[in-house]
Design an enzyme around this catalytic site. Structure first.
Site, mmCIF file in Angstrom:
data_model
loop_
_atom_site.group_PDB
_atom_site.id
_atom_site.type_symbol
_atom_site.label_atom_id
_atom_site.label_comp_id
_atom_site.label_asym_id
_atom_site.label_seq_id
_atom_site.Cartn_x
_atom_site.Cartn_y
_atom_site.Cartn_z
ATOM 1 N N CYS A 185 -44.934 -81.041 25.247
ATOM 2 C CA CYS A 185 -45.668 -79.833 24.895
ATOM 3 C C CYS A 185 -46.818 -79.745 25.883
ATOM 4 O O CYS A 185 -47.149 -80.715 26.551
ATOM 5 C CB CYS A 185 -46.269 -79.930 23.499
ATOM 6 S SG CYS A 185 -45.061 -80.174 22.218
ATOM 7 N N ARG B 189 -43.393 -77.219 30.144
ATOM 8 C CA ARG B 189 -43.384 -78.392 29.254
ATOM 9 C C ARG B 189 -42.840 -78.063 27.866
ATOM 10 O O ARG B 189 -42.617 -78.959 27.046
ATOM 11 C CB ARG B 189 -44.800 -78.949 29.102
ATOM 12 C CG ARG B 189 -45.453 -79.357 30.392
ATOM 13 C CD ARG B 189 -46.859 -79.837 30.128
ATOM 14 N NE ARG B 189 -46.859 -81.037 29.327
ATOM 15 C CZ ARG B 189 -46.791 -82.267 29.805
ATOM 16 N NH1 ARG B 189 -46.764 -82.463 31.101
ATOM 17 N NH2 ARG B 189 -46.774 -83.306 28.998
ATOM 18 N N TRP C 119 -42.812 -77.631 22.403
ATOM 19 C CA TRP C 119 -41.385 -77.972 22.465
ATOM 20 C C TRP C 119 -41.127 -78.725 21.175
ATOM 21 O O TRP C 119 -41.597 -79.848 21.000
ATOM 22 C CB TRP C 119 -41.097 -78.832 23.679
ATOM 23 C CG TRP C 119 -39.673 -79.246 23.782
ATOM 24 C CD1 TRP C 119 -39.129 -80.442 23.441
ATOM 25 C CD2 TRP C 119 -38.590 -78.447 24.259
ATOM 26 N NE1 TRP C 119 -37.789 -80.443 23.672
ATOM 27 C CE2 TRP C 119 -37.421 -79.225 24.178
ATOM 28 C CE3 TRP C 119 -38.494 -77.144 24.735
ATOM 29 C CZ2 TRP C 119 -36.174 -78.753 24.561
ATOM 30 C CZ3 TRP C 119 -37.245 -76.674 25.123
ATOM 31 C CH2 TRP C 119 -36.102 -77.478 25.042
ATOM 32 N N ASN D 174 -49.477 -83.389 21.344
ATOM 33 C CA ASN D 174 -48.233 -83.607 22.069
ATOM 34 C C ASN D 174 -47.790 -85.026 21.755
ATOM 35 O O ASN D 174 -48.586 -85.955 21.871
ATOM 36 C CB ASN D 174 -48.507 -83.427 23.572
ATOM 37 C CG ASN D 174 -47.337 -83.820 24.430
ATOM 38 O OD1 ASN D 174 -46.221 -83.949 23.945
ATOM 39 N ND2 ASN D 174 -47.592 -84.009 25.707
ATOM 40 N N GLY D 175 -46.552 -85.197 21.315
ATOM 41 C CA GLY D 175 -46.057 -86.539 21.000
ATOM 42 C C GLY D 175 -45.430 -86.556 19.616
ATOM 43 O O GLY D 175 -45.072 -85.519 19.066
ATOM 44 N N GLU E 79 -19.908 -88.965 35.950
ATOM 45 C CA GLU E 79 -21.215 -88.299 36.000
ATOM 46 C C GLU E 79 -21.763 -88.277 37.435
ATOM 47 O O GLU E 79 -22.336 -87.278 37.868
ATOM 48 C CB GLU E 79 -22.185 -89.013 35.039
ATOM 49 C CG GLU E 79 -23.600 -88.488 35.011
ATOM 50 C CD GLU E 79 -23.748 -87.031 34.571
ATOM 51 O OE1 GLU E 79 -22.756 -86.429 34.158
ATOM 52 O OE2 GLU E 79 -24.866 -86.511 34.668
ATOM 53 N N LYS F 27 -22.729 -84.847 39.362
ATOM 54 C CA LYS F 27 -24.077 -84.563 39.879
ATOM 55 C C LYS F 27 -24.004 -84.073 41.320
ATOM 56 O O LYS F 27 -24.662 -83.108 41.679
ATOM 57 C CB LYS F 27 -24.982 -85.809 39.823
ATOM 58 C CG LYS F 27 -25.525 -86.195 38.470
ATOM 59 C CD LYS F 27 -26.609 -85.307 37.919
ATOM 60 C CE LYS F 27 -26.091 -84.155 37.129
ATOM 61 N NZ LYS F 27 -25.720 -84.337 35.767
ATOM 62 N N GLU G 27 -22.487 -80.522 41.616
ATOM 63 C CA GLU G 27 -23.366 -79.457 41.113
ATOM 64 C C GLU G 27 -24.440 -79.058 42.109
ATOM 65 O O GLU G 27 -24.710 -77.883 42.281
ATOM 66 C CB GLU G 27 -24.131 -79.975 39.879
ATOM 67 C CG GLU G 27 -23.428 -79.865 38.588
ATOM 68 C CD GLU G 27 -24.370 -80.195 37.451
ATOM 69 O OE1 GLU G 27 -24.807 -81.355 37.359
ATOM 70 O OE2 GLU G 27 -24.673 -79.309 36.652
ATOM 71 N N HIS H 8 -2.600 -95.439 41.556
ATOM 72 C CA HIS H 8 -1.574 -94.519 41.032
ATOM 73 C C HIS H 8 -1.638 -93.163 41.708
ATOM 74 O O HIS H 8 -1.100 -92.193 41.195
ATOM 75 C CB HIS H 8 -1.732 -94.382 39.512
ATOM 76 C CG HIS H 8 -1.575 -95.699 38.818
ATOM 77 N ND1 HIS H 8 -0.353 -96.285 38.601
ATOM 78 C CD2 HIS H 8 -2.508 -96.567 38.352
ATOM 79 C CE1 HIS H 8 -0.522 -97.456 38.004
ATOM 80 N NE2 HIS H 8 -1.831 -97.656 37.849
ATOM 81 N N LYS I 35 -28.301 -73.047 33.190
ATOM 82 C CA LYS I 35 -28.713 -74.230 32.430
ATOM 83 C C LYS I 35 -27.958 -74.315 31.105
ATOM 84 O O LYS I 35 -27.596 -75.395 30.659
ATOM 85 C CB LYS I 35 -30.233 -74.163 32.194
ATOM 86 C CG LYS I 35 -30.799 -75.363 31.455
ATOM 87 C CD LYS I 35 -30.756 -76.622 32.305
ATOM 88 C CE LYS I 35 -31.207 -77.861 31.549
ATOM 89 N NZ LYS I 35 -30.695 -79.087 32.177
HETATM 90 O O1 M6R Z 1 -26.736 -77.977 26.755
HETATM 91 P P1 M6R Z 1 -25.533 -78.857 26.828
HETATM 92 O O2 M6R Z 1 -25.863 -80.298 26.847
HETATM 93 O O3 M6R Z 1 -24.536 -78.528 25.742
HETATM 94 O O4 M6R Z 1 -24.832 -78.490 28.190
HETATM 95 C C1 M6R Z 1 -23.593 -79.031 28.506
HETATM 96 C C2 M6R Z 1 -23.271 -78.838 29.977
HETATM 97 O O5 M6R Z 1 -23.247 -77.472 30.286
HETATM 98 C C3 M6R Z 1 -24.284 -79.537 30.881
HETATM 99 O O6 M6R Z 1 -24.359 -80.907 30.610
HETATM 100 C C4 M6R Z 1 -23.921 -79.341 32.364
HETATM 101 O O7 M6R Z 1 -22.724 -79.998 32.645
HETATM 102 C C5 M6R Z 1 -25.057 -79.821 33.237
HETATM 103 N N1 M6R Z 1 -25.424 -78.815 34.172
HETATM 104 C C6 M6R Z 1 -24.738 -81.067 33.965
HETATM 105 O O8 M6R Z 1 -25.746 -81.463 34.839
#
Ligand code: M6R
Length: 624
Positions: free
Chosen positions: A2, A27, A76, A102-103, A498, A502, A505, A521, A619
């Site tokens: 926050c 924040r 938040w 905040n916390g 993952e 990353k 993306e 395989h 996002k």
């Molecule tokens: O808000 P969510 O955790 O449900 O989102 C899921 C995915 O859209 C999210 O993790 C996406 O893959 C990210 N951009 C990965 O970095």
């Protein structure tokens, strides 16, 4: 989590507070408010559910008269859904004591019960409100007669009541407090949450970070844990929690305000990578000991009895959150508890197989991902109960789930999820520990050891982050590569996925994550001379096999970067190494993912990509 602002001086208090809140919105942004003491020593409190722009409009239409001091907050949510009632500032029963926080106050339920028994009336669902009522009690116990003495004579009473209040709080907090009867002094305290004082000429500032007041002053004092400040317009005094005066040095900040929002980091993603120890710590705080007890009941609804009763767990999520699900599957299966994991968009037929003995664990940072919500609805229709693991209080997912376990990571701004993933993993490890202890799979000694080891992880994350420069060098060496492979096994297999996600993306290059055992395989055919292959190979059950996979890849020309610890480095014969601190095998995903995040970040940086807002992505994905 926050944003806090505080101001005392002769300039436009409300404008300064609101301007500061706008700068701190990164924040948290689900609700906000300000409280100022006006020229007649009356409190002016305005709060809204939503963004600071709405607060600004509200205040402009009905301004405070001659305010000289006050505090502001952008929230938040952690306790209580985003709403005007839960927005800060919070007040006591008299409406004259005001707090922004905040916390997380861990002992708020105990304190609230006692205060309610003493006649205090609560107006919100937050943990923060207890602080205002506790302060009211402390002021009462000091037999203060506000009206009988001049306001400045109340300062020692205000301070002492604050000190006694702070002494009863457990958890993490950055606090700032106003008392309408004593408007020439603001009080502040810090424990595990940031708070900084800005030193002006004839005016002073309080904030969660310097971006809030940087356009007024660059001279700042950072409070440490266990420190308090009494802030007047012409000076600031510093104290420890026992009330002993301390001296502090001011520093001059060279950042501009955009750099300050990002804490001096170039991108939110890098800042969030560096916040991961805190994400794990905040998510575990107050929820781990004793494992197998009913400690999660009040907050999540999960009891020991219910944890014993479920026949199986079914994880569902999308993207990075799905990779957290896969770690969950390995972890629960390791304890002998049946568990499956599916991407939410491919869950449709399996959803129909759910029944009342299945616990569906839906993981989502935003709590608004359309596919995850759809999967939850289908599973519920089939009779399953649903546990949501989410970073967003009040999100749709929390409203539809039967049980909710919040991760406490604060807002994640970078589109590429990093700290939210670590928070999700922490929640899963917490849950698995409770399930295993509740079911007698872990003895009390083993459960204690598990909890102790988990509590050490934030420190190991810090140690891992200290290797950033070395990891950056490795990344820069591969910045021109068009293809990347990531491999691992068992509980680190999801980390290979993952790592590949990353880099895709944020760098827009082709990357694949594979279960290392699958390489022969098919995928091994694509290896060419110099192809970067990142092999996640910590010490553990998969090490010998991983060492073999690395040899095979190298023999075909791959340039192998092995993510190892000191012991596994001796076994894995790679071209380059990233060496992590030792950790118990099961907890290694909490560390191994970090170099992969940093690696992806520096490849993207070298390619000059828009790291926080990668092309084609949003996002939160709220359509199917
Ligand atoms: O808000 P969510 O955790 O449900 O989102 C899921 C995915 O859209 C999210 O993790 C996406 O893959 C990210 N951009 C990965 O970095």
């Amino acid at each position: 989590m926050c944003g806090i602002t505080g101001y005392i001086g002769d300039n436009k208090t409300t404008d300064i507070l609101i301007d500061g809140l706008k700068r701190l919105e990164y924040r948290g942004y689900d609700s906000c408010g300000i409280a100022v003491v006006d020229a007649k020593n009356e409190l002016y409190l305005r709060r809204v559910s939503g963004r600071v722009d709405a607060l600004d409009k509200l205040v402009a239409g009905d301004p405070a008269k001659g305010p000289k001091s006050g505090v502001g907050h952008t929230r938040w949510a952690t306790h209580g859904a985003p709403s005007e009632d839960n927005a800060h500032p919070h007040t006591d029963c008299t409406g004259r004591v005001v707090v922004v926080h905040n916390g997380i106050i861990e002992n708020y339920l105990d304190l609230k019960e006692k205060l309610q028994a003493g006649g205090h009336k609560f107006k919100s669902e937050t943990d923060t409100e207890v602080i205002a009522h506790l302060m009211e009690e402390k002021l009462k116990s000091l037999h203060v007669q506000e009206k009988a003495v001049r306001a400045e004579m109340l300062e020692p009473v205000f301070f002492e009541a604050f000190r006694r209040t702070v002494a009863e709080l457990k958890g993490s907090f950055a606090l700032s407090m106003v008392w309408a009867s004593c408007p020439a002094m603001l009080l502040a305290a810090r424990m595990h949450s940031p708070l900084v004082i800005g030193l002006g000429k004839g005016e002073n500032f309080i904030a969660s970070d310097v971006s809030a007041f940087l356009k007024f002053t660059k001279r700042v004092v950072f409070l440490n844990d266990g420190e308090m400040a009494a802030v007047r317009k012409d000076g600031v005094d510093y104290y420890d929690f026992k009330g002993k005066k301390t001296s502090k040095d001011a520093v001059t900040i060279q950042w501009d305000s955009t750099m300050a929002e990002k804490g001096g980091y170039k991108h939110f993603m890098l800042k969030e990578i560096h916040e991961q120890a805190e994400s794990v710590e905040n998510t575990l705080r107050g929820r781990l000991l004793p494992l197998g007890g009913d400690i999660l009941k009040a907050e999540t609804g999960l009891t020991t009895a219910s944890m014993k009763g479920f026949a199986a767990l079914q994880f569902v999520a999308c993207g990075t959150a799905y990779h957290a699900c896969l770690v969950g599957r390995f972890l629960f299966e390791n304890f002998g508890i049946p568990a499956h994991a599916d991407v939410a968009s491919e869950f449709t037929d399996r959803a129909k197989l759910m029944h009342k003995d299945t616990l569906v664990v839906a993981i989502s940072q935003s709590g608004e991902t359309a596919d995850t919500l759809f999967a939850v609805r289908e599973a519920k229709a089939a009779g399953a109960r649903v546990l949501a693991i989410t970073n967003t209080v009040g999100s749709t997912l929390t409203r539809e789930a039967d049980y909710v376990l919040h991760t406490h990571c604060g807002p994640e701004i970078g589109v590429a999820s990093t700290k939210a993933f670590l928070g999700q993993l922490a929640a899963i490890y917490l849950l698995a520990g409770h399930f295993a202890a509740a079911r007698g799979i872990l003895s009390s000694t083993e459960a204690r050891r598990y909890a102790e080891d988990l509590l050490k992880v934030p420190r190991l994350i810090e140690e891992t982050l200290a290797g950033e420069k070395e990891i950056a060098k490795v990344a820069e060496a591969f910045a021109a590569s068009e293809h990347f492979l990531f491999i691992s096994r068992h509980i680190n297999y999801p980390i290979a996925l993952e790592g590949a996600l990353k880099i895709k993306e944020i760098s827009y290059v082709h990357a694949e994550g594979y279960a290392a055992g699958e390489m022969k395989h098919g995928p091994i055919a694509i290896i060419y001379k110099g192809m970067p292959l990142l092999a996640v190979a910590p010490t553990g059950r998969a090490l010998e096999l991983m060492a073999g996979n690395v040899e095979e890849a190298k023999a075909r020309g791959a340039d192998v970067v092995a993510i190892v610890d000191a012991a596994s480095r001796k076994t894995v014969k790679a071209n380059r190494y990233i060496v992590l601190p030792d950790a118990p095998e099961l907890f290694t995903p909490l560390l191994t993912v970090i170099p992969l995040q940093i690696f992806a970040y520096y490849v993207a940086l070298a390619k000059k990509c828009d790291i926080d807002k990668p092309r084609n992505l949003a996002k939160s994905v709220t359509v199917r």
